[in-house]
Write an enzyme that holds these catalytic residues in place. Sequence first.
Site, PDB file in Angstrom:
ATOM      1  N   THR A  84      36.241  65.558 121.274  1.00 50.93           N
ATOM      2  CA  THR A  84      36.859  65.137 122.411  1.00 50.93           C
ATOM      3  C   THR A  84      36.834  66.383 123.196  1.00 50.93           C
ATOM      4  O   THR A  84      36.598  67.545 122.864  1.00 50.93           O
ATOM      5  CB  THR A  84      38.499  64.921 121.853  1.00 50.93           C
ATOM      6  OG1 THR A  84      38.810  66.354 121.322  1.00 50.93           O
ATOM      7  CG2 THR A  84      38.526  63.776 120.808  1.00 50.93           C
ATOM      8  N   GLY A  85      37.000  66.079 124.725  1.00 52.59           N
ATOM      9  CA  GLY A  85      36.777  67.143 125.621  1.00 52.59           C
ATOM     10  C   GLY A  85      35.704  68.016 125.464  1.00 52.59           C
ATOM     11  O   GLY A  85      35.562  69.267 125.689  1.00 52.59           O
ATOM     12  N   TYR A 112      52.249  75.894 124.287  1.00 55.02           N
ATOM     13  CA  TYR A 112      50.815  75.951 123.627  1.00 55.02           C
ATOM     14  C   TYR A 112      50.665  76.273 122.279  1.00 55.02           C
ATOM     15  O   TYR A 112      50.186  75.522 121.369  1.00 55.02           O
ATOM     16  CB  TYR A 112      49.994  76.899 124.492  1.00 55.02           C
ATOM     17  CG  TYR A 112      48.532  76.748 123.885  1.00 55.02           C
ATOM     18  CD1 TYR A 112      47.771  75.827 124.380  1.00 55.02           C
ATOM     19  CD2 TYR A 112      48.089  78.021 123.212  1.00 55.02           C
ATOM     20  CE1 TYR A 112      46.260  75.972 124.199  1.00 55.02           C
ATOM     21  CE2 TYR A 112      46.597  78.205 122.957  1.00 55.02           C
ATOM     22  CZ  TYR A 112      45.949  77.149 123.347  1.00 55.02           C
ATOM     23  OH  TYR A 112      44.578  77.163 122.891  1.00 55.02           O
TER      24      TYR A 112
END
Length: 362
Positions: A85-86, A239
């Site tokens: 992913t990404g 985060y």
Amino acid sequence: MVYNLSYVKYFDLTDALYAKKLNRLLSQGKGKCHFNKSVIYQPHAHGSAQQSCGFVLRGDAVFDILIAMDGMKSENMKGKIVVVTGANSGIGKATARQLADLGATVVLACRCKERAEAALSELTCVDGRCFDLMMLDLADLDSVRAFAAAFAEKYDHLDALINNAGLLARHRAETKQGFEQSFGVNYLGAFLLTMLLLPLLEKSEQGRVVMMSSVAHGWGDVRFDDLNLTRGYNRFAAYGHSKLCNLLFTRALAEKLRARGSRVTINAVHPGIVATDIVVNRANDRFRWVASLMKVLFMTSDEGAKTSVYLASDPALNRVSGEYFYRCRIEPSSEASKNLASANRLYDVSLKLCGLDDPLKS
């Protein structure tokens, strides 16, 4: 822009024709490219030597072209299917490239079609690499479900899932389903994707999941009373919160899979302090200068990808699960990340948030 293209076929660069091939490869760069040749001799089995050449090219862009001899790369992932992913930039793209160079078929799971197609065009410029591109928006759980369904239609198993995608939000925002953005994208989307693809991972000889965590996981504990971080929002705390969730999910799922006698493993990784575009505002390109400065001070994306690639590919890790890795070694983690009660609680809460029945419940 930096290109680190490994395992390009051997070129005899005494022939000017190959310089033209390199120029075509670099045609998207601006300005003149100047190169200096360094020659490395690699011995043949029978004792003779063959030349291979490496180049560093300077122009308005910097291109690092590593040209290696045919047969030097390992292909221990040959025939394997991997989702990253990404994968259109940063660590994700470096991970995809390295796994493809090991022989894997790599599915680039990306949100932005334009950037994904540009990355695919760059990655496929080397013969022998095998990629597929599928669209995935982790900020939308419906998109996650659609991706999983489409993947299952196309592939009958999955060997490794690299949950690499993530963001560092500048302001508090929410996903399509109303979750705080860092929690929703960095953790909950990856949680749902993993659970939906678990049956295909089970069909692999030895399926593997890699969760992207961070040293930031140690900045706090899970806020079960406020998972959406509606009070006292701080983007760095958000985060770190999402990265702790990833590590706790790793612990919980590893225990559940182990109890079932499953061959599937899951481990978490801290890639290091890596110079990526995570700080750049995609909408207006603000803070690009920060990303440029990071490239001087911190690790490259290729270096940051090494541990993810190691966890996905090394045969010695087929029984290692539920661990936290840094620089290809098991690393100590925070006390909060070792709390199995919190890990199992988060797992149960996450199932409810995703509207998912527990596929591992006996």
